[in-house]
Design an enzyme around this catalytic site. Structure first.
Site, mmCIF file in Angstrom:
data_model
loop_
_atom_site.group_PDB
_atom_site.id
_atom_site.type_symbol
_atom_site.label_atom_id
_atom_site.label_comp_id
_atom_site.label_asym_id
_atom_site.label_seq_id
_atom_site.Cartn_x
_atom_site.Cartn_y
_atom_site.Cartn_z
ATOM 1 N N GLU A 1 -1.901 65.013 34.821
ATOM 2 C CA GLU A 1 -1.572 63.953 35.779
ATOM 3 C C GLU A 1 -1.574 64.509 37.207
ATOM 4 O O GLU A 1 -0.623 64.328 37.965
ATOM 5 C CB GLU A 1 -0.233 63.303 35.446
ATOM 6 C CG GLU A 1 -0.116 61.881 35.997
ATOM 7 C CD GLU A 1 1.117 61.140 35.520
ATOM 8 O OE1 GLU A 1 1.269 59.961 35.934
ATOM 9 O OE2 GLU A 1 1.913 61.700 34.752
ATOM 10 N N ASP B 1 0.170 66.767 27.738
ATOM 11 C CA ASP B 1 0.986 65.567 27.558
ATOM 12 C C ASP B 1 0.198 64.623 26.658
ATOM 13 O O ASP B 1 -0.665 63.880 27.128
ATOM 14 C CB ASP B 1 1.281 64.940 28.925
ATOM 15 C CG ASP B 1 2.027 63.622 28.824
ATOM 16 O OD1 ASP B 1 2.435 63.260 27.703
ATOM 17 O OD2 ASP B 1 2.194 62.950 29.863
ATOM 18 N N HIS C 1 8.619 65.364 33.900
ATOM 19 C CA HIS C 1 8.377 66.170 32.707
ATOM 20 C C HIS C 1 8.889 67.590 32.932
ATOM 21 O O HIS C 1 9.061 68.031 34.062
ATOM 22 C CB HIS C 1 6.879 66.243 32.386
ATOM 23 C CG HIS C 1 6.287 64.952 31.911
ATOM 24 N ND1 HIS C 1 5.848 64.758 30.621
ATOM 25 C CD2 HIS C 1 6.052 63.788 32.564
ATOM 26 C CE1 HIS C 1 5.367 63.541 30.497
ATOM 27 N NE2 HIS C 1 5.470 62.921 31.656
#
Length: 615
Positions: free
Chosen positions: A37, A190, A318
């Protein structure tokens, strides 16, 4: 050897948080760092975003939406060429279908061949799942590493659910093809799947019946699959081991999250005479941990969540996951793959910004039309500098004399271009000194701007001053609008035409304000005008307190704590889109914790709804 996976939730904010890309990577202290991301597009690949001393980097950017998804792999190496380090890949690939342009390296072009194992899918299907920048593959000799950012899909979003299904189906086909070749696989990232109830804070009885959780568990060795869930294999009974928390509900305070960031391994060990029970996990993985020190919320950050008001937490939603490997031997000499960002055209050489790129193009066209080159411009600059130091008063040696005033900005940009790309260090220093070439005693002449000069922030009128006549002189201008100076003044002290117009406008505005003020005083009733500034302030404070009381009375109290709720607005598309509601202001947490959110909910009153019901 250490491998770290980390969803950074935007690479830019993480770089700003740590101060630089190098400091971010150093804090993770790993040989291979896989980020998800990144939210970077191809045009965002600036040097400060992709280059760090001692690291080779490989990026995959979205081709579908800007500021969305994206992955990057950073490899810590001593040398990028003729190296025997395992951290330096021998090959790299963007995506996992093989159909992306330059998937094997910059300048490699577009490969129309379908990767082995994916022949059953159409090219459109393959390009669709591979266009969001969700995968980087690096081959490290002993193993192939997949850096994955799995897609997220809401339960009622059929289109994204189908996309997620196709993504993992095609990805698994690619894994199977690599494993059939006898290669070892490490998959990190992820994945956006919490495989079991132990990996979710509020798992319902039917939690594990989800199709994607069932697919994930089917990959594991205990269910007949080829992969080992490295963290769960090392910590089979550890509860509340989460890697992701909600950013809007303060879930980190009570560790109310899920484990969706994973490290998977498959394949035999590296020992020559391996026997049954000796696989890569058993022989080479020393430990696997969640780096909770990177969580946004740490104990002592603040006294309470209160709906997040006034709280600014730095960091991703995260936490990184780290795996340490043992007994990984070196490999044969090799060079960094062509997919390394050192070969990316956007960041190769002197980095350009949008402004400098356009300015340099205009400058090149102007110099070409005049028969000049960048090198001759620098030479002329040096000569002009030398002359101006000998005779600062010479009119033909001023900056306006060196370059035509209508092209002054182009000249400055040309010098910047020469400094970045062509000039030697000495020429660059001459170019930088150009702005200081004029004498301090002689101002540089500039072409008069046709735009009306803006007033500074300090001249902004307040609401109170708008109804008062100003009697304070401004820069030598008295209340009558005339200058206090008499006689002849030096040329440098004379007002410019633009300045005179500005002062005339200010005086005209002051006179107009004075007339409005007197008119209001003549027509307003006597009892509505306060006699002193203190009375005016008291009236304003009382009115503001009344408004606050009205606002507070409209906010409900939650049932669990009898505390004022916080308002939210529905962002999800549907019949309630844009509708306001109230919820408990405390952080989200387990229902058994009385200090956590009590799950109170109430729709805000809507006049339009009341009218509709009345009709």
């Amino acid at each position: 050897m250490k491998i770290v996976t980390y969803n950074v939730n935007g690479l830019r904010p993480r770089i700003q948080q740590f101060g630089s890309l190098l400091k971010l990577l150093t804090s993770l202290d790993a040989d291979i760092i896989c980020l998800q991301e990144t939210k970077l597009a191809k045009h965002d690949l600036r040097a400060d975003m992709v280059w760090a001393d001692g690291y080779e980097s490989f990026f995959s950017c979205t081709r579908a939406r800007i500021g969305y998804s994206g992955v990057a792999t950073f490899c810590r190496v001593k040398c990028a060429f003729s190296s025997c380090e395992v951290a330096l890949p021998v090959d790299a690939e963007e995506g996992f279908t093989g159909l992306l342009e330059n998937s094997r390296g910059f300048g490699d072009g577009k490969d129309e061949r379908v990767v082995e194992g994916l022949e059953e899918f159409s090219k459109d299907e393959l390009l669709k799942v591979d266009s969001e920048g969700r995968c980087i593959i690096t081959d490290h000799g002993h193993f192939v590493l997949f850096n994955i950012y799995g897609p997220r899909a809401d339960p009622d979003d059929a289109e994204r659910i189908q996309f997620k299904h196709n993504f993992f189906k095609i990805l698994q086909k690619r894994w199977d093809a690599i494993l059939r070749q006898g290669r070892r696989l490490i998959v990190v990232g992820d994945i956006n799947i919490a495989p079991a109830a132990i990996d979710r804070c509020d798992a319902k009885p039917d939690f594990e019946k989800n199709e994607f959780r069932e697919w994930f568990r089917s990959l594991l060795v205990e269910n007949g699959g080829p992969f080992a869930d490295v963290f769960r294999a090392k910590h089979p009974e550890r509860k509340e081991a989460y890697t992701c928390w909600s950013t809007s509900s303060g879930a980190e305070i009570f560790n109310f999250g899920s484990r969706i960031d994973h490290i998977l391994s498959a394949g035999k060990c590296l020992h020559e005479h391996s026997t049954d029970g000796h696989d890569f996990l058993t022989c080479h993985v020393r430990e696997c941990e969640i780096l909770t020190q990177f969580k946004r919320w740490q104990s002592g950050n603040t006294t309470g969540w209160k709906g997040g008001a006034g709280i600014k937490l730095k960091g991703s939603d995260h936490a990184p996951v780290c795996m340490s490997l043992d007994e990984i031997p070196i490999i044969s000499q090799h060079n960094t793959p062509l997919l390394s960002t050192r070969y990316c055209p956007q960041v190769e050489g002197c980095q350009q910004t949008l402004v400098s790129m356009l300015a340099r193009r205009q400058t090149a066209e102007h110099l070409k039309s005049n028969g000049q080159s960048n090198s001759s411009l620098v030479t002329d600059t040096k000569v002009s500098m030398k002359r101006s130091s000998d005779n600062a008063a010479a009119p033909d040696l001023s900056l306006d004399g060196l370059v035509d005033s209508s092209h002054m900005k182009q000249r400055d940009n040309a010098l910047e271009s020469v400094e970045c790309s062509q000039s030697s260090p000495n020429e660059a220093s001459w170019s930088k000194m150009l702005c200081l070439s004029s004498s301090p005693d002689k101002p540089i002449s500039r072409v008069q701007s046709k735009k009306k000069p803006k007033q500074s922030q300090g001249s902004q009128l307040s609401l109170r001053s708008f109804f008062q006549k100003s009697s304070v002189p401004i820069d030598g201008i008295n209340s009558s609008g005339t200058s206090d100076k008499t006689g002849d003044a030096p040329a440098s002290d004379q007002f410019s035409k633009g300045d005179s117009m500005r002062y005339d406008e200010m005086n005209t505005k002051t006179d107009s304000v004075s007339k409005i003020n007197m008119s209001l005083q003549d027509h307003a009733p006597a009892d509505s005008l306060c006699s002193t500034v203190e009375e005016k302030r008291n009236v304003a404070v009382a009115e503001w307190q009344r408004i606050q009381e009205v606002m507070q009375s409209s906010i409900p109290l939650c049932k669990g704590h009898s505390e004022p709720c916080v308002s939210r607005i529905v962002r999800k598309s549907g019949p309630n889109l844009g509708r306001k509601f109230f919820v408990c202001a405390r952080a989200e947490g387990p229902a058994s914790n009385p200090e956590a959110n009590c799950n109170y909910f109430k729709w805000a009153a809507s006049k339009s709804n009341h009218k509709a019901r009345g009709q």
